[in-house]
Design a protein around this motif. Sequence first.
Motif, PDB file in Angstrom:
ATOM      1  N   HIS A  80       6.181   0.739   2.637  1.00  0.00           N
ATOM      2  CA  HIS A  80       6.381  -0.267   1.603  1.00  0.00           C
ATOM      3  C   HIS A  80       5.276  -1.334   1.646  1.00  0.00           C
ATOM      4  CE1 HIS A  80      10.036   1.781   1.149  1.00  0.00           C
ATOM      5  NE2 HIS A  80      10.819   1.045   1.904  1.00  0.00           N
ATOM      6  N   GLU A  81       4.800  -1.703   0.471  1.00  0.00           N
ATOM      7  CA  GLU A  81       3.813  -2.768   0.286  1.00  0.00           C
ATOM      8  C   GLU A  81       2.499  -2.515   1.027  1.00  0.00           C
ATOM      9  OE1 GLU A  81       5.729  -6.857  -0.515  1.00  0.00           O
ATOM     10  OE2 GLU A  81       6.955  -5.988   1.093  1.00  0.00           O
ATOM     11  N   VAL A  82       2.201  -1.263   1.287  1.00  0.00           N
ATOM     12  CA  VAL A  82       0.871  -0.921   1.808  1.00  0.00           C
ATOM     13  C   VAL A  82      -0.137  -1.037   0.670  1.00  0.00           C
ATOM     14  CG1 VAL A  82      -0.547   1.043   2.565  1.00  0.00           C
ATOM     15  CG2 VAL A  82       1.612   0.527   3.722  1.00  0.00           C
ATOM     16  N   ARG A  83      -1.341  -1.445   1.006  1.00  0.00           N
ATOM     17  CA  ARG A  83      -2.418  -1.483   0.031  1.00  0.00           C
ATOM     18  C   ARG A  83      -3.530  -0.556   0.473  1.00  0.00           C
ATOM     19  NH1 ARG A  83      -6.480  -6.508  -1.620  1.00  0.00           N
ATOM     20  NH2 ARG A  83      -7.745  -5.276  -3.078  1.00  0.00           N
ATOM     21  N   VAL A  84      -3.967   0.325  -0.453  1.00  0.00           N
ATOM     22  CA  VAL A  84      -5.079   1.236  -0.195  1.00  0.00           C
ATOM     23  C   VAL A  84      -6.280   0.751  -0.996  1.00  0.00           C
ATOM     24  CG1 VAL A  84      -5.926   3.598  -0.422  1.00  0.00           C
ATOM     25  CG2 VAL A  84      -3.542   3.175   0.227  1.00  0.00           C
ATOM     26  N   ALA A  85      -7.420   0.628  -0.328  1.00  0.00           N
ATOM     27  CA  ALA A  85      -8.617   0.092  -0.974  1.00  0.00           C
ATOM     28  C   ALA A  85      -9.226   1.088  -1.948  1.00  0.00           C
ATOM     29  CB  ALA A  85      -9.641  -0.293   0.090  1.00  0.00           C
ATOM     30  N   GLU A  86      -9.902   0.572  -2.936  1.00  0.00           N
ATOM     31  CA  GLU A  86     -10.615   1.390  -3.910  1.00  0.00           C
ATOM     32  C   GLU A  86     -11.586   2.330  -3.208  1.00  0.00           C
ATOM     33  OE1 GLU A  86     -13.777   0.636  -7.591  1.00  0.00           O
ATOM     34  OE2 GLU A  86     -12.554  -1.017  -6.812  1.00  0.00           O
ATOM     35  N   GLY A  87     -11.598   3.574  -3.636  1.00  0.00           N
ATOM     36  CA  GLY A  87     -12.522   4.562  -3.084  1.00  0.00           C
ATOM     37  C   GLY A  87     -12.087   5.181  -1.776  1.00  0.00           C
ATOM     38  N   ALA A  88     -10.917   4.832  -1.270  1.00  0.00           N
ATOM     39  CA  ALA A  88     -10.471   5.371   0.017  1.00  0.00           C
ATOM     40  C   ALA A  88     -10.198   6.868  -0.094  1.00  0.00           C
ATOM     41  CB  ALA A  88      -9.209   4.643   0.474  1.00  0.00           C
ATOM     42  N   GLY A 143       3.213  -3.010   4.847  1.00  0.00           N
ATOM     43  CA  GLY A 143       2.373  -4.200   4.830  1.00  0.00           C
ATOM     44  C   GLY A 143       0.943  -3.996   5.276  1.00  0.00           C
ATOM     45  N   GLN A 144       0.578  -2.804   5.743  1.00  0.00           N
ATOM     46  CA  GLN A 144      -0.790  -2.582   6.188  1.00  0.00           C
ATOM     47  C   GLN A 144      -1.755  -2.469   5.012  1.00  0.00           C
ATOM     48  OE1 GLN A 144      -0.483   0.938   8.672  1.00  0.00           O
ATOM     49  NE2 GLN A 144      -0.689  -0.321  10.508  1.00  0.00           N
ATOM     50  N   THR A 145      -3.030  -2.694   5.295  1.00  0.00           N
ATOM     51  CA  THR A 145      -4.103  -2.429   4.348  1.00  0.00           C
ATOM     52  C   THR A 145      -4.935  -1.278   4.877  1.00  0.00           C
ATOM     53  OG1 THR A 145      -4.216  -4.695   3.544  1.00  0.00           O
ATOM     54  CG2 THR A 145      -6.180  -3.344   3.257  1.00  0.00           C
ATOM     55  N   VAL A 146      -5.141  -0.262   4.050  1.00  0.00           N
ATOM     56  CA  VAL A 146      -5.970   0.890   4.422  1.00  0.00           C
ATOM     57  C   VAL A 146      -7.302   0.707   3.728  1.00  0.00           C
ATOM     58  CG1 VAL A 146      -6.129   3.396   4.490  1.00  0.00           C
ATOM     59  CG2 VAL A 146      -3.884   2.289   4.549  1.00  0.00           C
ATOM     60  N   CYS A 168      -7.121   2.225   8.980  1.00  0.00           N
ATOM     61  CA  CYS A 168      -6.116   1.215   8.665  1.00  0.00           C
ATOM     62  C   CYS A 168      -6.586  -0.145   9.129  1.00  0.00           C
ATOM     63  CB  CYS A 168      -4.785   1.533   9.351  1.00  0.00           C
ATOM     64  SG  CYS A 168      -3.948   2.938   8.619  1.00  0.00           S
ATOM     65  N   GLY A 169      -6.157  -1.177   8.411  1.00  0.00           N
ATOM     66  CA  GLY A 169      -6.388  -2.534   8.862  1.00  0.00           C
ATOM     67  C   GLY A 169      -5.522  -2.832  10.064  1.00  0.00           C
ATOM     68  N   GLU A 170      -5.278  -4.073  10.324  1.00  0.00           N
ATOM     69  CA  GLU A 170      -4.506  -4.469  11.501  1.00  0.00           C
ATOM     70  C   GLU A 170      -3.183  -3.731  11.540  1.00  0.00           C
ATOM     71  OE1 GLU A 170      -3.757  -8.594  11.784  1.00  0.00           O
ATOM     72  OE2 GLU A 170      -2.583  -8.425  13.621  1.00  0.00           O
ATOM     73  N   ARG A 171      -2.953  -3.029  12.605  1.00  0.00           N
ATOM     74  CA  ARG A 171      -1.756  -2.190  12.728  1.00  0.00           C
ATOM     75  C   ARG A 171      -0.688  -2.962  13.481  1.00  0.00           C
ATOM     76  NH1 ARG A 171      -1.176   3.334  12.279  1.00  0.00           N
ATOM     77  NH2 ARG A 171       0.630   4.257  13.301  1.00  0.00           N
ATOM     78  N   GLN A 172       0.460  -3.122  12.835  1.00  0.00           N
ATOM     79  CA  GLN A 172       1.562  -3.820  13.476  1.00  0.00           C
ATOM     80  C   GLN A 172       2.511  -2.799  14.059  1.00  0.00           C
ATOM     81  OE1 GLN A 172       3.407  -6.587  10.856  1.00  0.00           O
ATOM     82  NE2 GLN A 172       1.474  -7.420  10.116  1.00  0.00           N
ATOM     83  N   SER A 173       2.699  -2.847  15.353  1.00  0.00           N
ATOM     84  CA  SER A 173       3.614  -1.897  15.973  1.00  0.00           C
ATOM     85  C   SER A 173       5.018  -2.165  15.484  1.00  0.00           C
ATOM     86  CB  SER A 173       3.577  -2.031  17.505  1.00  0.00           C
ATOM     87  OG  SER A 173       2.295  -1.717  17.981  1.00  0.00           O
ATOM     88  N   PRO A 174       5.702  -1.120  14.932  1.00  0.00           N
ATOM     89  CA  PRO A 174       7.053  -1.335  14.446  1.00  0.00           C
ATOM     90  C   PRO A 174       7.990  -1.603  15.594  1.00  0.00           C
ATOM     91  CG  PRO A 174       6.533   1.001  14.429  1.00  0.00           C
ATOM     92  CD  PRO A 174       5.273   0.275  14.810  1.00  0.00           C
ATOM     93  N   THR A 175       8.862  -2.564  15.408  1.00  0.00           N
ATOM     94  CA  THR A 175       9.895  -2.828  16.399  1.00  0.00           C
ATOM     95  C   THR A 175      11.235  -2.575  15.771  1.00  0.00           C
ATOM     96  OG1 THR A 175       9.979  -5.130  15.743  1.00  0.00           O
ATOM     97  CG2 THR A 175       8.500  -4.567  17.562  1.00  0.00           C
ATOM     98  N   SER A 176      12.264  -2.523  16.570  1.00  0.00           N
ATOM     99  CA  SER A 176      13.591  -2.238  16.045  1.00  0.00           C
ATOM    100  C   SER A 176      14.607  -3.088  16.738  1.00  0.00           C
ATOM    101  CB  SER A 176      13.929  -0.753  16.260  1.00  0.00           C
ATOM    102  OG  SER A 176      13.978  -0.469  17.632  1.00  0.00           O
TER     103      SER A 176
END
Length: 429
Positions: free
Chosen positions: A387-395, A405-408, A414-422
């Motif tokens: 959800h809410e990931v953004r992929v850059a133009e030309g990727a 929430g990541q940016t590719v 991938c941009g800054e990778r947030q380790s999922p927690t639970s």
Amino acid sequence: MPSVAAIALAGGRGLRARPLTLEGSGHIRSKAAVPFLGRPVIEWLVAALRDQGITSFHVAANGRENRYQVKEALGYGERLGVSVRYSRPRTDRFNTGSGQATLSVIEEHGLLGHALVLPTDSLFEFDLAALARDHLASGAVVTVGLVHRTAAEVAGTYGLVLTDGAGRIQRFIEKPPVETIAAVAADLARVPINAGLYLVDCARLRALGATDELAALARRGLDWGGDLLPWLVSRGHRVMCSPLAKVGDLGNPRDYLLTMAEALAGGYPSLRLPEGPVIHSSSLARRDEVSGLTLAEKLAAGLVHVGPGAWIGRDVEIGPGVVLRDSYVGDEADLHPWCRLERVACLDGAIIGPGARLSDAYVGVMARVDSSLERPAVIGGFTALGHEVRVAEGAGLSGVIAYPGQTVTGAGHCGERQSPTSSGSSTRS
């Protein structure tokens, strides 16, 4: 056919299915509540079983996310014309696996007849009446639903089943390596596996659960495939198998997408999906900003191509030149001009940029694929965008997993990778 209840196993943390089971950092989505063609998976399962005569459902839940997300989807069953009961939250601390969870629900809810035990991250095609006939005729305490997979698919993933000539199970091998499969399987193209669906005699299983030996095992750890079924077989209890027509795994992005495409093509009749492309009237009437034409007008003029295996939700905006095949598009999504989607799950509010080419991909809620005709984004290989990931133009992405929430930024990076927690309890059920 005897009266049959259902015991739905809603546990685990959905690790294999990520990012489908991540709403955001620290927020887990229960596998049972993962959206599939616009509805939670558990809702499809309940409706299909209701149509075969099951009206009493017992949910063995574990952990806050599993318990309350399933309850949000089903309530107590009135909307679906069934009855739904849940395991008590206080039993979560005793949960040692799917087998223990089943025994606990049978005891707590006083079940004495027959029950169909099933996971909540798969779709099933089978004849319940035929399964019940096989079960009653054999006198089994448990009848295991059986399907076949290739040796490569089974290795390290599924439980292999060995039977005698009459269908009585003699041995289980949980997630064997390919070498073991080659040594015991008669046909490497059709290896029999445990589908995770069981028809059980509740009274007999309940009595066995009260014995000192099984009770002690349940306190240590009791999964169905790895513990309970082998224990029953080793103690001489009759465990039989009965073939199922089909099982669709939804427990990881690749299998989710393949099962979705097959369902859209009519491969799961129990879902009662309409034939041909499904397009909501609000989307047919919506005009895009480039051509100013409605989708209905663009379809009539051949400016947009929608294949028979396509499902388009409410208020979707589709530009000229779009090609859509074997894909689901959720509500309020935007498909900009000249993009192509094939075997894609595109959830609510997602934005697919001009000229983007997507195949075998999952696009989460409000994810955004930036693209242009000069620098199109190309996404495939069972890529899953949370959800809410953004992929850059030309990727260019293949096989990429991006958490919410990541940016590719391109080429699979991938941009800054947030380790999922639970939060909540761990579980093996």
